[in-house]
Every structure is written in structure tokens, then in C-alpha cells.
Design a protein around this motif. Structure first.
Motif, PDB file in Angstrom:
ATOM      1  N   ARG A   1       0.819  -1.208   0.000  1.00  0.00           N
ATOM      2  CA  ARG A   1       0.000   0.000   0.000  1.00  0.00           C
ATOM      3  C   ARG A   1       0.852   1.257   0.000  1.00  0.00           C
ATOM      4  N   GLY A   2       1.947   1.251   0.736  1.00  0.00           N
ATOM      5  CA  GLY A   2       2.795   2.439   0.842  1.00  0.00           C
ATOM      6  C   GLY A   2       3.885   2.231   1.867  1.00  0.00           C
ATOM      7  N   SER A   3       4.526   3.303   2.263  1.00  0.00           N
ATOM      8  CA  SER A   3       5.621   3.195   3.235  1.00  0.00           C
ATOM      9  C   SER A   3       5.766   4.487   4.020  1.00  0.00           C
ATOM     10  N   ILE A   4       6.477   4.367   5.126  1.00  0.00           N
ATOM     11  CA  ILE A   4       6.875   5.520   5.929  1.00  0.00           C
ATOM     12  C   ILE A   4       8.402   5.511   5.974  1.00  0.00           C
ATOM     13  N   SER A   5       9.020   6.565   5.540  1.00  0.00           N
ATOM     14  CA  SER A   5      10.481   6.644   5.528  1.00  0.00           C
ATOM     15  C   SER A   5      10.911   8.095   5.619  1.00  0.00           C
ATOM     16  N   GLY A   6      12.218   8.292   5.743  1.00  0.00           N
ATOM     17  CA  GLY A   6      12.766   9.636   5.828  1.00  0.00           C
ATOM     18  C   GLY A   6      12.911  10.146   7.254  1.00  0.00           C
ATOM     19  N   TYR A   7      12.512   9.332   8.229  1.00  0.00           N
ATOM     20  CA  TYR A   7      12.590   9.746   9.632  1.00  0.00           C
ATOM     21  C   TYR A   7      13.585   8.911  10.428  1.00  0.00           C
ATOM     22  N   PHE A   8      13.836   7.694   9.981  1.00  0.00           N
ATOM     23  CA  PHE A   8      14.484   6.694  10.836  1.00  0.00           C
ATOM     24  C   PHE A   8      15.974   6.543  10.548  1.00  0.00           C
ATOM     25  N   GLU A   9      16.662   6.073  11.576  1.00  0.00           N
ATOM     26  CA  GLU A   9      18.033   5.633  11.434  1.00  0.00           C
ATOM     27  C   GLU A   9      18.101   4.110  11.530  1.00  0.00           C
ATOM     28  N   ARG A  10      17.367   3.543  12.495  1.00  0.00           N
ATOM     29  CA  ARG A  10      17.321   2.079  12.618  1.00  0.00           C
ATOM     30  C   ARG A  10      15.974   1.679  13.222  1.00  0.00           C
ATOM     31  N   PRO A  11      14.924   1.621  12.429  1.00  0.00           N
ATOM     32  CA  PRO A  11      13.614   1.243  12.959  1.00  0.00           C
ATOM     33  C   PRO A  11      13.576  -0.237  13.322  1.00  0.00           C
ATOM     34  N   THR A  12      13.011  -0.520  14.478  1.00  0.00           N
ATOM     35  CA  THR A  12      12.976  -1.904  14.961  1.00  0.00           C
ATOM     36  C   THR A  12      11.547  -2.274  15.370  1.00  0.00           C
ATOM     37  N   GLY A  13      11.209  -2.105  16.651  1.00  0.00           N
ATOM     38  CA  GLY A  13       9.890  -2.486  17.120  1.00  0.00           C
ATOM     39  C   GLY A  13       8.787  -1.590  16.588  1.00  0.00           C
ATOM     40  N   ILE A  14       7.573  -2.159  16.483  1.00  0.00           N
ATOM     41  CA  ILE A  14       6.436  -1.392  15.988  1.00  0.00           C
ATOM     42  C   ILE A  14       5.170  -1.840  16.711  1.00  0.00           C
ATOM     43  N   LEU A  15       4.283  -0.880  16.970  1.00  0.00           N
ATOM     44  CA  LEU A  15       3.021  -1.155  17.666  1.00  0.00           C
ATOM     45  C   LEU A  15       1.925  -0.307  17.054  1.00  0.00           C
ATOM     46  N   LEU A  16       0.763  -0.903  16.856  1.00  0.00           N
ATOM     47  CA  LEU A  16      -0.434  -0.185  16.439  1.00  0.00           C
ATOM     48  C   LEU A  16      -1.407  -0.177  17.606  1.00  0.00           C
ATOM     49  N   THR A  17      -1.765   0.998  18.096  1.00  0.00           N
ATOM     50  CA  THR A  17      -2.702   1.091  19.206  1.00  0.00           C
ATOM     51  C   THR A  17      -3.324   2.477  19.240  1.00  0.00           C
ATOM     52  N   ASN A  18      -4.570   2.530  19.666  1.00  0.00           N
ATOM     53  CA  ASN A  18      -5.286   3.804  19.792  1.00  0.00           C
ATOM     54  C   ASN A  18      -5.247   4.636  18.513  1.00  0.00           C
ATOM     55  N   GLY A  19      -5.302   3.968  17.373  1.00  0.00           N
ATOM     56  CA  GLY A  19      -5.312   4.669  16.094  1.00  0.00           C
ATOM     57  C   GLY A  19      -3.992   5.291  15.699  1.00  0.00           C
ATOM     58  N   LYS A  20      -2.903   4.888  16.359  1.00  0.00           N
ATOM     59  CA  LYS A  20      -1.584   5.456  16.060  1.00  0.00           C
ATOM     60  C   LYS A  20      -0.576   4.353  15.784  1.00  0.00           C
ATOM     61  N   ILE A  21       0.495   4.740  15.111  1.00  0.00           N
ATOM     62  CA  ILE A  21       1.592   3.831  14.792  1.00  0.00           C
ATOM     63  C   ILE A  21       2.815   4.279  15.592  1.00  0.00           C
ATOM     64  N   TYR A  22       3.321   3.394  16.429  1.00  0.00           N
ATOM     65  CA  TYR A  22       4.508   3.681  17.238  1.00  0.00           C
ATOM     66  C   TYR A  22       5.679   2.881  16.667  1.00  0.00           C
ATOM     67  N   VAL A  23       6.742   3.564  16.286  1.00  0.00           N
ATOM     68  CA  VAL A  23       7.916   2.910  15.714  1.00  0.00           C
ATOM     69  C   VAL A  23       9.136   3.220  16.583  1.00  0.00           C
ATOM     70  N   VAL A  24       9.756   2.173  17.081  1.00  0.00           N
ATOM     71  CA  VAL A  24      10.968   2.335  17.893  1.00  0.00           C
ATOM     72  C   VAL A  24      12.166   2.514  16.976  1.00  0.00           C
ATOM     73  N   ASP A  25      12.978   3.526  17.253  1.00  0.00           N
ATOM     74  CA  ASP A  25      14.231   3.708  16.529  1.00  0.00           C
ATOM     75  C   ASP A  25      15.371   3.478  17.519  1.00  0.00           C
ATOM     76  N   THR A  26      16.016   2.322  17.370  1.00  0.00           N
ATOM     77  CA  THR A  26      17.054   1.925  18.325  1.00  0.00           C
ATOM     78  C   THR A  26      18.237   2.881  18.298  1.00  0.00           C
ATOM     79  N   ALA A  27      18.671   3.273  17.117  1.00  0.00           N
ATOM     80  CA  ALA A  27      19.862   4.118  16.993  1.00  0.00           C
ATOM     81  C   ALA A  27      19.619   5.539  17.476  1.00  0.00           C
ATOM     82  N   LEU A  28      18.379   6.032  17.344  1.00  0.00           N
ATOM     83  CA  LEU A  28      18.059   7.395  17.761  1.00  0.00           C
ATOM     84  C   LEU A  28      17.500   7.465  19.181  1.00  0.00           C
ATOM     85  N   HIS A  29      17.319   6.294  19.822  1.00  0.00           N
ATOM     86  CA  HIS A  29      16.884   6.233  21.223  1.00  0.00           C
ATOM     87  C   HIS A  29      15.534   6.921  21.439  1.00  0.00           C
TER      88      HIS A  29
END
Length: 330
Positions: free
Chosen positions: A151-179
Motif C-alpha cells: 500500500r505504501g511506506s513511511i520513511s525519511g525519519y528513521f536511522e534504525r527502525p525496529t519495534g512497531i506497535l499499532l494502538t489507539n489509532g496510532k503507529i509507534y515505531v521504535v528507533d534503536t539508533a536514535l533512542h
């Protein structure tokens, strides 16, 4: 030639058998009331009783394809959805394995909106059937439709995206390198970022994975702890410290919450998963190093189904171990 075809036919049509343990294995040990029970493990589609079409079997034999084509190389994390599908990220195979347990079908995802997968890390599934996959090397999240088309992608923000969670209508993406944790709308628009490097409440030091349920838990790996937040991401508590004792962490990885709010954390170096209650109190430790039932070699990912099945990625043993959770009495 005739003999070779006969041998091929015998092996091609031989039924695959899933070896089940004869004796039960439970935690804690009897005579205490069981809370976790080992069910089975699988390393490939044949272990699950999935049958390949006979023409596909002949083709694989002719070209020398191995069952590893539908198995694991270096599995990392796991997620499930309400359609009976299991998604296993496998950076070693540069793909995500998809096991449809309801229809007994196997497929794999190896394409992203940014080219071929390189290092898929984590998967999240939405209620509408959409699938979100992070790729730490591509520095992107790819979004797939219910039929697994892109469908598409999200990029241009991350250095090392790892964990991801969908909850409360939002997308939470953990970036390990950016803490930190990036927060997006369902349309992929950046809403907020959470945290920065540190040791305080809501600060992170190489966070890796995230899970939601009653609350939201983040594995703060190099602070050797799990931080727990409410649905609005207000800090509630943290638990764990560096060590090899019970309730401590040596290399915390995957995290999941069951329906009672208990928190399950894999530890890749201790070769266990530990269960904590919703206050951070240790309830149970499951596993040890090895290759047998209920033993692990680098457990990294975990998820829990609505029916209380606990799926654990036993990475270096190249398998998924499946357990049953029985609720703890309050």
C-alpha cells in the motif's frame, strides 16, 4: 531413470508428521498449579502439516530446493492476527514468513515499497487486516493490504527502525539508533516523538521492541529494563536491572502482554522468557539453554494469541516454540 522416478514418487507423497511430545512439560513444576505448558514447536511448513502441491514437490526435488525454502534461516520476531496468520521476520532469509494456520497455507513477503527486503525486524497487524513491517537496513516501514499487496511506506525519519506497535489509532515505531519512538497517524503523518537517550523515566538507551495491551511496554535494552506506560504514554513504572538472576536482564529482546496485563520478556543471553505481573513483580521464569522442549538458544521474539497461545522465536535453534498460558490467580 524409472527407479529414480519411483523413489521420487515415494518421498513426494509421503505424509509429513508433526512429532508431538508424549509427556507434558509445565511451569512451575508439579505439584504446583501449572501456568505455562509446552505444546509443540515448528521449523518449517512440513512440521505444521502443510502440504505442498505434488507438482511443486517434484520441481523442488529436480532443482535441488530444500525445505529451508519454507523454513527459517535466522528468525527474529513474530506477530499474529485474528485471521489465524503468523508472521515471522527472518533477516537471515531477507523475508517475512507467513503461516496461515487456519487454511494451512504458507507464503512469504520479500518485497517492500523501497525494493527487496534486506533486514526485516518487526511486524504489527491492524484490525482491518493491514500489515506493517519495519526494515532496519532500508530505514523504512512498509504497509501492506489485507492481501499482502503493498500500500505504501513511511520513511525519511528513521536511522534504525525496529519495534512497531499499532494502538489507539496510532503507529509507534521504535528507533534503536536514535533512542526514541516515532508516533504516526494511520495515514503515516508524523505526530510526535517520545524520549531521547538517557536513564531517566521515559528516556531510552537503545530501545528495541514494544508491545501493547492493558498498557504499553518498551524494552529499554541497554538500560536493562522494561518501561511501562499507560495508553497516553504517561510513564507508570520500570522494572529490571543488569544481571543474570531471576527478574534481571542480560539481553532483553521481545516483549508481549497477555490478556491479564502480565508482561512476557525474552532474554537472548539467559535463554528464558520471564513473566511479570502488571506491577512489575516477577511471576515465573520459563526455559534454559538447550535444544530440547522448552529450551532455547537465543530467544528473541514473542507474541500471545487471544486464545493464550504463547509463540516464542527460538532463533539459533531455527524454530518457533508454542506454549499455552493458564491465567494466574490474583
Amino acid at each position: 531413470m524409472i527407479r529414480s522416478l519411483f523413489i521420487l514418487a515415494v518421498f513426494s507423497f509421503a505424509p509429513s508428521v508433526l512429532s508431538q511430545p508424549i509427556s507434558t512439560m509445565v511451569w512451575p513444576a508439579e505439584p504446583q498449579e501449572k501456568r505455562i505448558e509446552y505444546l509443540y514447536s515448528f521449523s518449517s511448513v512440513s512440521d505444521l502439516g502443510f502440504e505442498r502441491p505434488w507438482m511443486r514437490k517434484i520441481f523442488d526435488w529436480v532443482v535441488g530446493a530444500d525445505e529451508i525454502n519454507n523454513g527459517f534461516v535466522k528468525p527474529l520476531t513474530i506477530a499474529d492476527n485474528d485471521r489465524g496468520e503468523l508472521f515471522v521476520t527472518d533477516p537471515g532469509a531477507q523475508c517475512v514468513h507467513v503461516f496461515n494456520l487456519t487454511e494451512k497455507k504458507y507464503s512469504r513477503i520479500d518485497q517492500t515499497a523501497n525494493g527487496m527486503m534486506i533486514s526485516p525486524v518487526a511486524v504489527a497487524c491492524s484490525d482491518d487486516g493491514s500489515v506493517y513491517i519495519t526494515d532496519s537496513a532500508l530505514k523504512a516501514v512498509t504497509i501492506y493490504n489485507k492481501d499482502l499487496s503493498i500500500r505504501g511506506s513511511i520513511s525519511g525519519y528513521f536511522e534504525r527502525p525496529t519495534g512497531i506497535l499499532l494502538t489507539n489509532g496510532k503507529i509507534y515505531v521504535v528507533d534503536t539508533a536514535l533512542h526514541r519512538i516515532f508516533v504516526f497517524s494511520q495515514k503515516g503523518e508524523l505526530i510526535d516523538t517520545i524520549g531521547h537517550r538517557g536513564r531517566g523515566e521515559g528516556e531510552f538507551n537503545f530501545p528495541v521492541f514494544i508491545a501493547g495491551g492493558k498498557n504499553v511496554c518498551v524494552v529499554d535494552a541497554m538500560n536493562y529494563r522494561v518501561q511501562e506506560f499507560d495508553g497516553s504514554f504517561a510513564f507508570l513504572r520500570s522494572f529490571g536491572e543488569l544481571g543474570s538472576g531471576q527478574g534481571m536482564f542480560a539481553s532483553p529482546k521481545g516483549v508481549a502482554l497477555d490478556g491479564d496485563g502480565n508482561v512476557y520478556v525474552c532474554d537472548a543471553l539467559m535463554n528464558v522468557f520471564q513473566i511479570f505481573d502488571d506491577t512489575g513483580k516477577l511471576l515465573l521464569v520459563v526455559g534454559k539453554q538447550g535444544r530440547g522442549r522448552g529450551e532455547f538458544d537465543l530467544p528473541t521474539g514473542i507474541c500471545i494469541s487471544p486464545t493464550n497461545k504463547v509463540y516464542v522465536v527460538d532463533s539459533l535453534n531455527k524454530r518457533i516454540q508454542v506454549f499455552q498460558y493458564y491465567p494466574f490467580k490474583k
